[in-house]
Scaffold this motif. Structure first.
Motif, PDB file in Angstrom:
ATOM      1  N   MET A  98     -51.390 -44.582 -15.833  1.00  9.90           N
ATOM      2  CA  MET A  98     -51.954 -44.248 -17.137  1.00  9.90           C
ATOM      3  C   MET A  98     -52.178 -42.753 -17.298  1.00  9.90           C
ATOM      4  O   MET A  98     -52.305 -42.262 -18.415  1.00  9.90           O
ATOM      5  CB  MET A  98     -53.287 -44.961 -17.330  1.00  9.90           C
ATOM      6  N   SER A  99     -52.236 -42.036 -16.165  1.00 10.68           N
ATOM      7  CA  SER A  99     -52.539 -40.612 -16.263  1.00 10.68           C
ATOM      8  C   SER A  99     -51.304 -39.779 -16.582  1.00 10.68           C
ATOM      9  O   SER A  99     -51.412 -38.606 -16.898  1.00 10.68           O
ATOM     10  CB  SER A  99     -53.161 -40.130 -14.959  1.00 10.68           C
ATOM     11  N   ILE A 100     -50.142 -40.397 -16.466  1.00 15.67           N
ATOM     12  CA  ILE A 100     -48.906 -39.648 -16.741  1.00 15.67           C
ATOM     13  C   ILE A 100     -48.594 -39.736 -18.227  1.00 15.67           C
ATOM     14  O   ILE A 100     -48.684 -40.812 -18.819  1.00 15.67           O
ATOM     15  CB  ILE A 100     -47.748 -40.208 -15.890  1.00 15.67           C
ATOM     16  N   SER A 101     -48.220 -38.619 -18.792  1.00 14.84           N
ATOM     17  CA  SER A 101     -47.960 -38.580 -20.234  1.00 14.84           C
ATOM     18  C   SER A 101     -46.782 -39.473 -20.588  1.00 14.84           C
ATOM     19  O   SER A 101     -45.803 -39.576 -19.848  1.00 14.84           O
ATOM     20  CB  SER A 101     -47.670 -37.150 -20.665  1.00 14.84           C
ATOM     21  N   ILE A 102     -46.869 -40.084 -21.752  1.00 17.05           N
ATOM     22  CA  ILE A 102     -45.786 -40.934 -22.256  1.00 17.05           C
ATOM     23  C   ILE A 102     -44.483 -40.144 -22.359  1.00 17.05           C
ATOM     24  O   ILE A 102     -43.394 -40.669 -22.145  1.00 17.05           O
ATOM     25  CB  ILE A 102     -46.182 -41.541 -23.619  1.00 17.05           C
ATOM     26  N   LEU A 103     -44.630 -38.819 -22.606  1.00 18.66           N
ATOM     27  CA  LEU A 103     -43.447 -37.971 -22.707  1.00 18.66           C
ATOM     28  C   LEU A 103     -42.650 -37.960 -21.410  1.00 18.66           C
ATOM     29  O   LEU A 103     -41.420 -37.989 -21.418  1.00 18.66           O
ATOM     30  CB  LEU A 103     -43.866 -36.533 -23.015  1.00 18.66           C
ATOM     31  N   VAL A 104     -43.380 -37.922 -20.290  1.00 16.10           N
ATOM     32  CA  VAL A 104     -42.701 -37.863 -19.000  1.00 16.10           C
ATOM     33  C   VAL A 104     -41.937 -39.159 -18.753  1.00 16.10           C
ATOM     34  O   VAL A 104     -40.801 -39.139 -18.267  1.00 16.10           O
ATOM     35  CB  VAL A 104     -43.718 -37.600 -17.873  1.00 16.10           C
ATOM     36  N   LYS A 160     -53.925 -35.967 -23.744  1.00 21.05           N
ATOM     37  CA  LYS A 160     -52.672 -36.696 -23.968  1.00 21.05           C
ATOM     38  C   LYS A 160     -52.098 -36.389 -25.355  1.00 21.05           C
ATOM     39  O   LYS A 160     -50.889 -36.201 -25.504  1.00 21.05           O
ATOM     40  CB  LYS A 160     -52.900 -38.195 -23.802  1.00 21.05           C
ATOM     41  N   LEU A 162     -43.538 -29.183 -21.424  1.00 23.17           N
ATOM     42  CA  LEU A 162     -42.726 -30.408 -21.384  1.00 23.17           C
ATOM     43  C   LEU A 162     -41.619 -30.373 -22.431  1.00 23.17           C
ATOM     44  O   LEU A 162     -40.570 -30.991 -22.254  1.00 23.17           O
ATOM     45  CB  LEU A 162     -43.605 -31.638 -21.609  1.00 23.17           C
ATOM     46  N   MET A 201     -40.892 -30.049 -14.870  1.00 27.86           N
ATOM     47  CA  MET A 201     -41.425 -31.356 -15.239  1.00 27.86           C
ATOM     48  C   MET A 201     -42.385 -31.860 -14.171  1.00 27.86           C
ATOM     49  O   MET A 201     -43.485 -32.333 -14.475  1.00 27.86           O
ATOM     50  CB  MET A 201     -40.296 -32.364 -15.413  1.00 27.86           C
ATOM     51  N   THR A 252     -46.365 -32.555 -14.697  1.00 27.19           N
ATOM     52  CA  THR A 252     -46.812 -33.936 -14.508  1.00 27.19           C
ATOM     53  C   THR A 252     -47.918 -34.016 -13.468  1.00 27.19           C
ATOM     54  O   THR A 252     -48.929 -34.691 -13.673  1.00 27.19           O
ATOM     55  CB  THR A 252     -45.618 -34.808 -14.080  1.00 27.19           C
ATOM     56  N   MET A 272     -51.151 -32.390 -14.725  1.00 26.51           N
ATOM     57  CA  MET A 272     -51.814 -33.188 -15.749  1.00 26.51           C
ATOM     58  C   MET A 272     -52.359 -34.484 -15.174  1.00 26.51           C
ATOM     59  O   MET A 272     -53.509 -34.849 -15.447  1.00 26.51           O
ATOM     60  CB  MET A 272     -50.813 -33.487 -16.857  1.00 26.51           C
ATOM     61  N   SER A 273     -51.572 -35.171 -14.359  1.00 28.58           N
ATOM     62  CA  SER A 273     -52.034 -36.493 -13.955  1.00 28.58           C
ATOM     63  C   SER A 273     -53.186 -36.408 -12.957  1.00 28.58           C
ATOM     64  O   SER A 273     -54.033 -37.294 -12.938  1.00 28.58           O
ATOM     65  CB  SER A 273     -50.893 -37.349 -13.425  1.00 28.58           C
ATOM     66  N   VAL A 294     -56.169 -35.960 -15.305  1.00 23.01           N
ATOM     67  CA  VAL A 294     -56.456 -37.157 -16.106  1.00 23.01           C
ATOM     68  C   VAL A 294     -56.992 -38.278 -15.222  1.00 23.01           C
ATOM     69  O   VAL A 294     -57.964 -38.951 -15.581  1.00 23.01           O
ATOM     70  CB  VAL A 294     -55.202 -37.598 -16.890  1.00 23.01           C
ATOM     71  N   THR A 295     -56.394 -38.463 -14.041  1.00 19.48           N
ATOM     72  CA  THR A 295     -56.907 -39.484 -13.127  1.00 19.48           C
ATOM     73  C   THR A 295     -58.339 -39.167 -12.737  1.00 19.48           C
ATOM     74  O   THR A 295     -59.218 -40.046 -12.781  1.00 19.48           O
ATOM     75  CB  THR A 295     -56.044 -39.553 -11.853  1.00 19.48           C
TER      76      THR A 295
END
Lengths: 312, 357
Positions: free
Chosen positions: A140-146, B289, B312, B327, B331, B334-335, B338-339
Motif C-alpha cells: 500500500m505504501s508504493i505509489s499507484i504510478l509505480v 500519494k 516519477l 524509479m 519508490t 516514498m514507501s 509512507v509505511t
C-alpha cells in the motif's frame, strides 16, 4: 420503500445544486474569461464580443447560472471548446471503455480480496496472516504510478505478453487484448487495502456468538464461513465497494492515460490541460449524479441483504 | 489534554502521592513501549529533519547541477556494460596549440584562419574543465543530475506540501466541525450542505477541477489539498463536539461564565485533539500519494521545483532505455516514509485511545 426512494431523490437536489454552484464559481469567477482563450490569434474587440454573446457571458451571473442549470437538465452542454465536438457525443462515445475497465476491475478486485481476506481471517494470528498483513502494508505504501509504470514496462514491453498501449474497435478485441494488463495492474493495486479492510470485517463477525453456535451444532467450516460469516460481513463489504469507487476513478484516470484507453478519464485530463470547461463540467456533474444513484442503490442493497436494516 | 486523570485509586494505601498524568504523557508512555511505533516515529522524524534541512538549503540544494554524464548508473551497479559513457567525458578544454597543428595539416579549410582567431580569443579567458562523473551513488537522470540530490530535494518538497496541506485541512475542518457540532440547528444544516457538496464529488475530479482553474505551484497544491480534504476532519469533529457539548465539564464552564469560543476551543478542543493527531497523519499519507499523482499529470509543483511525482514523471521514458535507478530511488524513499507513517498512525491510535484496542 417507494416513499424512501422518493425522499432520497428529493434530498439529492440541494446537494446537486451545491455541486453546480461550486463548479459555476470555479469556472466562471475563478477561471477567468474564456473568450480570450477561444479567440486565439484573431483577437479583436468584435470577436471577443461575439464570443461572449455566444457563450452568454454578457448576461448577469444569476442568468448565467440558470443557463448552466438548464444545460445540466437538458444534458446539452453545447460543444467542446477545443474540438468543437458536441459534449454529449464525447460522453456517449467515451463512457463505454471507462465502464468496461471500472466494472471488470471492481469485480476482479472484489473476488480476489474476498478470497484472501476470508482465508487470512480464518487463519488469524498465524504466520500466513502476519505475512499477508506485512506485505499488504508495504504494497500500500508504493505509489499507484509505480505499479502502472513498472507493470507496463515488464509485462508489456519486456515480456511482450500484452500490447503496451492501444484500443481496438470490437468489444471482444478490447476485452481480451487491451483490458487484461490494466486489469492485472489495477487488481495488484487495490487488492492490498481491500484485503486489509475485509479481513477486519470477517474477524469482527467470526468473534460473534452465532459463529460459535454454528460450530457447536456441527456445521462444516466451509458452511460456517460462507453461509454465516460471509453473509453477515456483506454489509461492511458493500460499503467498502461503494467507498472504493472514488479511489478507482483516480486509478482509471491514470490507467486510461497510460494505456491509451479512450475513456472519460483520458477525456477529462485532456480537457483540464486545454481549459475545456464545458467538458470538465459535464463529466463532473454526470459522475456526481451517477455516484449519488449508486449510493442509493447500495442502501437499498443493504435492505435486501439484511432484513434487520431499517431504511429511514 | 489538561484533563487530570489521577491514577491513585487507593489514596490511603499509597504513602507518596503519585503526580497526576496528562493524556499526552500517558500516551507517550504507551508509545514508548511499542517497538514498531518507536521505530516508525524515528523514521518519520528523520524525514522531517531532512525536509527542514532541505528548506534551509543544507541538503539537496544543487539538485539542478549536471554533475555526471546523462543516465550515469549507480556505483553499486557498475558491472553492467557501459558503452555510451566513455565518449562524453570532459566536454570543454582549451586547445589553442591543437588548432595550430590542424592549421598546417588541413590548409584548404577556408574557415581555419577565423577559427584559429576565435580560439585565440577564447584562450585569453580562464576556462574551467569540469569532469562529468561516470557513476554516482544512486545514478544520474537523463540530464546528468544526481538522483540522490534530486530525491532529497523531492522529499523535502513532497513531504512539506503534504504536511502543510494536512495542517490546513485540519484547521478548516476543525473550525467548521466545531461550529457545526457546537451550535447545531441551522448553522449545522448549512455546513452539512457544504460537506455534502464536497463529498459528493470524487476526490480526483475535485482535485482536477481546482487544478484546471488555478495556476501551478506549491501554494496551489496546498490549497487544493486543504479544500478537498477538510471534509474528513469536519465529519469527526462535528460528531465529537456534539457529544462533548452535553458533558458536565461544559456545564461547569458555562456556570463560571466562559464564552462560546472559550468553551469550544479551550475546553472541548483539548479533549478531542488526539483524534486530530491521528487524522493528521492519515491525511499526510493520503496527500503524499495525491501529490505524486498530480505532479505526474503536470498539475503539481511546476517545472522549477522537483518532487517525487515530478521525478516519477521522467521514469517511463528512462525505463524504456533500461535506466531503472530513478524509479527505484523514488519508490524506496516514498514507501519507507509512507509505511512508517501508516504504522505510526496505528501506534498513535493505540496509544491515545487504549479503549479501542
Amino acid at each position: 420503500m417507494l416513499s424512501y426512494i422518493v425522499r432520497r431523490l428529493w434530498q439529492m437536489i440541494p446537494t446537486l445544486l451545491g455541486v453546480m454552484l461550486l463548479l459555476f464559481t470555479l469556472y466562471t469567477l475563478v477561471g477567468g474569461d474564456p473568450s480570450y482563450i477561444l479567440a486565439g490569434k484573431s483577437l479583436s474587440a468584435e470577436t471577443i464580443a461575439s464570443i461572449r454573446t455566444q457563450l452568454g457571458l454578457d448576461k448577469s451571473l444569476p442568468e448565467q447560472f440558470l443557463i448552466f442549470v438548464k444545460q445540466v437538465l437538458t444534458m446539452n452542454f453545447g460543444t467542446s471548446w477545443s474540438t468543437q465536438q458536441p459534449v454529449s457525443e464525447i460522453i456517449r462515445t467515451r463512457i463505454g471503455p471507462s465502464v468496461m475497465l471500472l466494472l471488470t476491475w471492481q469485480l476482479c478486485s472484489l473476488f480476489f480480496s474476498l478470497l484472501f481476506a476470508a482465508s487470512v481471517a480464518y487463519y488469524k494470528g498465524s504466520i500466513y496472516d502476519r505475512a499477508v498483513t506485512i506485505i499488504s502494508t508495504v504494497a500500500m505504501s508504493i505509489s499507484i504510478l509505480v505499479y502502472i509504470i513498472a507493470g507496463q514496462y515488464f509485462l508489456a514491453y519486456k515480456m511482450q505478453w500484452f500490447p503496451v498501449y492501444g484500443w481496438g474497435n470490437g468489444f471482444w478485441q478490447n476485452f481480451l487484448l487491451y483490458i487484461p494488463l490494466p486489469l492485472i495492474i489495477g487488481v495488484a493495486v487495490s487488492v492490498a487495502p481491500d484485503t486489509r479492510f475485509y479481513r477486519s470485517c470477517f474477524i469482527e463477525e467470526m468473534n460473534q456468538d452465532y459463529v460459535r453456535t454454528a460450530r457447536a451444532k456441527g456445521l462444516s467450516e466451509r458452511k460456517v464461513m460462507l453461509k454465516h460469516v460471509m453473509r453477515n460481513a456483506l454489509i461492511p463489504i458493500v460499503t467498502g465497494v461503494m467507498s472504493s469507487l472514488p479511489y478507482m476513478i483516480t486509478g482509471s484516470v491514470l490507467m486510461e492515460r497510460f494505456f491509451g484507453i479512450p475513456g472519460l478519464g483520458n477525456e477529462i485530463l485532456k480537457a483540464v490541460n486545454s481549459s475545456d470547461f464545458p467538458v470538465i463540467k459535464a463529466i463532473t456533474i454526470y459522475l456526481v449524479i451517477a455516484i449519488m444513484v449508486f449510493n442509493l442503490l447500495a442502501d437499498l442493497l443493504y435492505k435486501w441483504i439484511d432484513p434487520r436494516v431499517k431504511l429511514n | 489534554m489538561n484533563q487530570d486523570s489521577n491514577l491513585t485509586l487507593d489514596q490511603e494505601k499509597v504513602e507518596t502521592q503519585v503526580p497526576a498524568q496528562s493524556l499526552s504523557s500517558l500516551a507517550w508512555k504507551r508509545l514508548k513501549r511499542d517497538k514498531v511505533g518507536m521505530i516508525s516515529l524515528l523514521i518519520v522524524c528523520f524525514y522531517l529533519l531532512l525536509c527542514a534541512a532541505g528548506w534551509m538549503g543544507l541538503v539537496g540544494e544543487n539538485w539542478r547541477a549536471d554533475v555526471a554524464v546523462p543516465n550515469a548508473p549507480p556505483t553499486f551497479a557498475t558491472w553492467e556494460p557501459r558503452g555510451t559513457q566513455v565518449n562524453a567525458v570532459a566536454a570543454t578544454s582549451s586547445s589553442a596549440d591543437q588548432v595550430d597543428d590542424d592549421n598546417s595539416a588541413a590548409a584548404p579549410d577556408p574557415l581555419a584562419a577565423l577559427m584559429a582567431q576565435a580560439d585565440k580569443h577564447e584562450s585569453q579567458y580562464a576556462s574551467k574543465t569540469t569532469t562529468l562523473k561516470d557513476t554516482l551513488i544512486l545514478g544520474a537522470d537523463g540530464q546528468g543530475r544526481d538522483v540522490l540530490q534530486k530525491a532529497i530535494k523531492g522529499t523535502s518538497v513532497s513531504v512539506s506540501v503534504a504536511l502543510l496541506g494536512a495542517f490546513c485541512a485540519i484547521v478548516i475542518g476543525t473550525i467548521l466541525g466545531a461550529i457545526a457540532g457546537y451550535f447545531g440547528k441551522w448553522v449545522d444544516d448549512v455546513l452539512m450542505w457544504f460537506y455534502s457538496i464536497f463529498t459528493s464529488v470524487p476526490d480526483m475530479l475535485l482535485l482536477l477541477s481546482f487544478a484546471a482553474v488555478l495556476s501551478r505551484g506549491i501554494s496551489t497544491l496546498v490549497l487544493i489539498f486543504a479544500l478537498t480534504s477538510w471534509t474528513y476532519v469536519f465529519r469527526l469533529m462535528r460528531a465529537e463536539f456534539m457529544k462533548h457539548k452535553e458533558r458536565d465539564y461544559i456545564k461547569a464552564a458555562d456556570a463560571i461564565g466562559a464564552g462560546q469560543t472559550r468553551k469550544m476551543f479551550r475546553h472541548i478542543l483539548p479533549n478531542v485533539s488526539h483524534i486530530l493527531l491521528v487524522q493528521f497523519s492519515i491525511l499526510t499519507v493520503g496527500m503524499i500519494k495525491s501529490e505524486v499523482v498530480l505532479s505526474f499529470l503536470g498539475f503539481g509543483v511546476g517545472i522549477k521545483q522537483t518532487s517525487w511525482g515530478a521525478m516519477l514523471a521522467e521514469v517511463p521514458a528512462e525505463l524504456i532505455q533500461g535506466y531503472w535507478w530513478q524509479m527505484l530511488t523514488v519508490t524506496v524513499f516514498m514507501s519507507v516514509l509512507v509505511t512508517a507513517f501508516s504504522l505510526l498512525t496505528d501506534s498513535l491510535r493505540d496509544a491515545l485511545d487504549p479503549k479501542v484496542s
